[in-house]
Design an enzyme around this catalytic site. Structure first.
Site, mmCIF file in Angstrom:
data_model
loop_
_atom_site.group_PDB
_atom_site.id
_atom_site.type_symbol
_atom_site.label_atom_id
_atom_site.label_comp_id
_atom_site.label_asym_id
_atom_site.label_seq_id
_atom_site.Cartn_x
_atom_site.Cartn_y
_atom_site.Cartn_z
ATOM 1 N N ASN A 11 -4.912 0.298 -1.403
ATOM 2 C CA ASN A 11 -5.880 -0.756 -1.063
ATOM 3 C C ASN A 11 -7.288 -0.265 -1.409
ATOM 4 O O ASN A 11 -7.726 0.777 -0.905
ATOM 5 C CB ASN A 11 -5.739 -1.055 0.444
ATOM 6 C CG ASN A 11 -6.689 -2.139 0.918
ATOM 7 O OD1 ASN A 11 -7.857 -2.158 0.521
ATOM 8 N ND2 ASN A 11 -6.223 -3.022 1.772
ATOM 9 N N HIS A 14 -12.317 -0.688 0.343
ATOM 10 C CA HIS A 14 -13.489 0.044 0.819
ATOM 11 C C HIS A 14 -14.321 0.672 -0.294
ATOM 12 O O HIS A 14 -15.424 1.161 -0.039
ATOM 13 C CB HIS A 14 -13.093 1.015 1.928
ATOM 14 C CG HIS A 14 -12.583 0.245 3.109
ATOM 15 N ND1 HIS A 14 -13.361 -0.708 3.742
ATOM 16 C CD2 HIS A 14 -11.375 0.195 3.702
ATOM 17 C CE1 HIS A 14 -12.655 -1.280 4.705
ATOM 18 N NE2 HIS A 14 -11.444 -0.752 4.696
ATOM 19 N N HIS A 47 -8.002 -7.252 -0.198
ATOM 20 C CA HIS A 47 -8.108 -8.309 0.815
ATOM 21 C C HIS A 47 -9.379 -9.106 0.553
ATOM 22 O O HIS A 47 -10.482 -8.586 0.711
ATOM 23 C CB HIS A 47 -8.157 -7.644 2.197
ATOM 24 C CG HIS A 47 -8.141 -8.603 3.351
ATOM 25 N ND1 HIS A 47 -8.116 -8.182 4.654
ATOM 26 C CD2 HIS A 47 -8.155 -9.955 3.404
ATOM 27 C CE1 HIS A 47 -8.106 -9.232 5.452
ATOM 28 N NE2 HIS A 47 -8.142 -10.329 4.717
ATOM 29 N N ARG A 49 -11.586 -11.392 2.017
ATOM 30 C CA ARG A 49 -11.840 -11.927 3.356
ATOM 31 C C ARG A 49 -12.681 -13.195 3.265
ATOM 32 O O ARG A 49 -13.440 -13.375 2.319
ATOM 33 C CB ARG A 49 -12.546 -10.879 4.217
ATOM 34 C CG ARG A 49 -11.677 -9.671 4.536
ATOM 35 C CD ARG A 49 -12.360 -8.751 5.526
ATOM 36 N NE ARG A 49 -12.393 -9.341 6.843
ATOM 37 C CZ ARG A 49 -11.589 -8.998 7.856
ATOM 38 N NH1 ARG A 49 -10.691 -8.048 7.702
ATOM 39 N NH2 ARG A 49 -11.685 -9.601 9.015
ATOM 40 N N ARG A 53 -16.828 -9.722 2.837
ATOM 41 C CA ARG A 53 -17.600 -8.516 3.199
ATOM 42 C C ARG A 53 -17.335 -7.338 2.263
ATOM 43 O O ARG A 53 -18.145 -6.423 2.189
ATOM 44 C CB ARG A 53 -17.341 -8.112 4.651
ATOM 45 C CG ARG A 53 -15.996 -7.538 4.899
ATOM 46 C CD ARG A 53 -15.872 -7.016 6.299
ATOM 47 N NE ARG A 53 -15.824 -8.102 7.276
ATOM 48 C CZ ARG A 53 -15.206 -7.998 8.450
ATOM 49 N NH1 ARG A 53 -14.640 -6.867 8.801
ATOM 50 N NH2 ARG A 53 -15.164 -9.000 9.295
ATOM 51 N N GLU A 74 -4.215 -9.725 -0.183
ATOM 52 C CA GLU A 74 -4.161 -10.007 1.257
ATOM 53 C C GLU A 74 -5.064 -11.193 1.522
ATOM 54 O O GLU A 74 -6.213 -11.223 1.053
ATOM 55 C CB GLU A 74 -4.659 -8.806 2.049
ATOM 56 C CG GLU A 74 -3.680 -7.666 2.078
ATOM 57 C CD GLU A 74 -4.212 -6.518 2.913
ATOM 58 O OE1 GLU A 74 -5.237 -6.681 3.590
ATOM 59 O OE2 GLU A 74 -3.602 -5.462 2.860
ATOM 60 N N THR A 105 -8.321 -5.755 10.161
ATOM 61 C CA THR A 105 -7.229 -6.563 10.702
ATOM 62 C C THR A 105 -6.721 -5.888 11.975
ATOM 63 O O THR A 105 -6.312 -4.733 11.948
ATOM 64 C CB THR A 105 -6.094 -6.681 9.659
ATOM 65 O OG1 THR A 105 -6.691 -7.009 8.406
ATOM 66 C CG2 THR A 105 -5.110 -7.752 10.048
ATOM 67 N N GLU A 155 5.395 -7.119 6.174
ATOM 68 C CA GLU A 155 4.730 -5.818 6.266
ATOM 69 C C GLU A 155 4.533 -5.545 7.754
ATOM 70 O O GLU A 155 3.872 -6.323 8.452
ATOM 71 C CB GLU A 155 3.383 -5.835 5.530
ATOM 72 C CG GLU A 155 2.702 -4.475 5.588
ATOM 73 C CD GLU A 155 1.526 -4.354 4.631
ATOM 74 O OE1 GLU A 155 1.634 -4.836 3.495
ATOM 75 O OE2 GLU A 155 0.508 -3.782 5.053
ATOM 76 N N HIS A 194 -1.263 0.026 7.613
ATOM 77 C CA HIS A 194 -2.488 -0.040 8.422
ATOM 78 C C HIS A 194 -2.689 1.247 9.206
ATOM 79 O O HIS A 194 -1.848 1.635 10.003
ATOM 80 C CB HIS A 194 -2.523 -1.240 9.380
ATOM 81 C CG HIS A 194 -3.937 -1.686 9.631
ATOM 82 N ND1 HIS A 194 -4.782 -1.045 10.500
ATOM 83 C CD2 HIS A 194 -4.674 -2.668 9.055
ATOM 84 C CE1 HIS A 194 -5.964 -1.632 10.472
ATOM 85 N NE2 HIS A 194 -5.936 -2.627 9.602
HETATM 86 N N1 PXP Z 1 -1.917 -3.699 5.192
HETATM 87 C C1 PXP Z 1 -2.659 -4.736 5.634
HETATM 88 C C2 PXP Z 1 -1.981 -6.051 5.837
HETATM 89 C C3 PXP Z 1 -4.037 -4.598 5.874
HETATM 90 O O1 PXP Z 1 -4.754 -5.646 6.321
HETATM 91 C C4 PXP Z 1 -4.650 -3.355 5.615
HETATM 92 C C5 PXP Z 1 -6.126 -3.197 5.794
HETATM 93 O O2 PXP Z 1 -6.799 -4.005 4.897
HETATM 94 C C6 PXP Z 1 -3.842 -2.309 5.131
HETATM 95 C C7 PXP Z 1 -2.477 -2.499 4.957
HETATM 96 C C8 PXP Z 1 -4.402 -0.962 4.833
HETATM 97 O O3 PXP Z 1 -4.880 -0.403 6.009
HETATM 98 P P1 PXP Z 1 -5.767 0.919 5.944
HETATM 99 O O4 PXP Z 1 -6.980 0.564 5.172
HETATM 100 O O5 PXP Z 1 -6.033 1.222 7.377
HETATM 101 O O6 PXP Z 1 -4.934 1.959 5.253
#
Ligand code: PXP
Length: 247
Positions: A11, A14, A47, A49, A53, A74, A105, A155, A194
């Protein structure tokens, strides 16, 4: 016994968070996605959003155009996001709950409670050939609802597991394990994610039914110290070691 290969979806949200802190174009999340693929990521997750952001609409367009591995978008279960997904047709869409005030989330989607709202959304995405997954708590009621909704994938939310310690952590881990087994028995493909880090990913990676992990914040944070490629290699190694040891 051979363990089913477990995919790592990286992901890159960030990277966009850092870019947006200054409002320019650097660092570019698409460049990060390309580097992640080079380092062995099996897919890229982003994601979009509602408040934009981090990831922007243009990032999604560029990810679809430039990244040659599956994109997992996402998204909240809103008309705006469904239209965006249908326009770009990513490989996968993961439906997540979204509250504007939340930092990230915070919990799973209430697939059982929002059944009527989700049913046409899942159907429209599926009809467009997008693999739909629902981000849910490791809970049998939610798994049954996901299967009834016709989502091929869930998931499992590992956020609680990642925040707990000691006996509570172990109890939550057992909940994730049981949910993975029950979900697979319903015919669902099981993913998890997550809050995962290299020091806590092992027990989740070792769950045989879990075929994909989606990990972002830790990998991007760790990239500051060791570089993005190395951060991905280290996560991959932690996953592989746990999976091998569980055989
Ligand atoms: N899976 C989902 C559905 C999420 O919303 C997120 C965060 O955007 C992640 C996985 C990844 O989480 P993390 O950034 O904490 O590894």
């Amino acid at each position: 016994m051979t363990a089913v290969y477990q995919r790592l979806g990286v992901n890159i949200d960030h990277v966009a968070t850092i870019r947006n802190a200054r409002g320019g174009a650097h660092p570019d999340p698409v460049k990060a996605a390309l580097l992640a693929v080079e380092a062995g990521a099996d897919g890229i997750t982003a994601h979009l959003r509602e408040d934009r952001r981090h990831i922007s609409d243009d990032d999604i367009a560029r990810l679809v155009a430039e990244v040659r591995r599956p994109l997992n978008l996402e998204m909240a279960a809103t008309e705006e996001m469904v239209e965006i997904a249908l326009r770009h047709r990513p490989h996968a869409a993961c439906i997540v709950p979204e509250r504007r005030q939340e930092r990230t989330t915070e919990g799973g989607l209430d697939a059982a409670g929002q059944f009527e709202h989700l049913q046409p959304i899942v159907a429209r995405l599926r009809d467009a050939g997008i693999r739909v997954s629902l981000f849910i708590e490791p809970d049998n009621r939610q798994l049954e609802a996901a299967a009834k909704l016709g989502a091929p994938v869930v998931e499992l939310h590992t956020g609680r597991y990642c925040h707990l310690t000691g006996a509570e952590e172990q109890a939550e881990l057992a909940r994730v394990r049981d949910a993975a087994k029950f979900g697979a028995s319903l015919g669902l493909e099981i993913h998890a994610g997550h809050g995962l880090r290299t020091d806590n990913v092992g027990p989740i990676a070792a769950i045989p039914e879990v075929v994909e992990l989606n990990i972002g914040h830790f990998i991007i944070g760790e990239a500051v110290f060791v570089g993005l490629g190395e951060a991905i290699h280290q996560m991959r190694a932690a996953m592989d070691a746990a999976r091998k040891a569980a055989l």
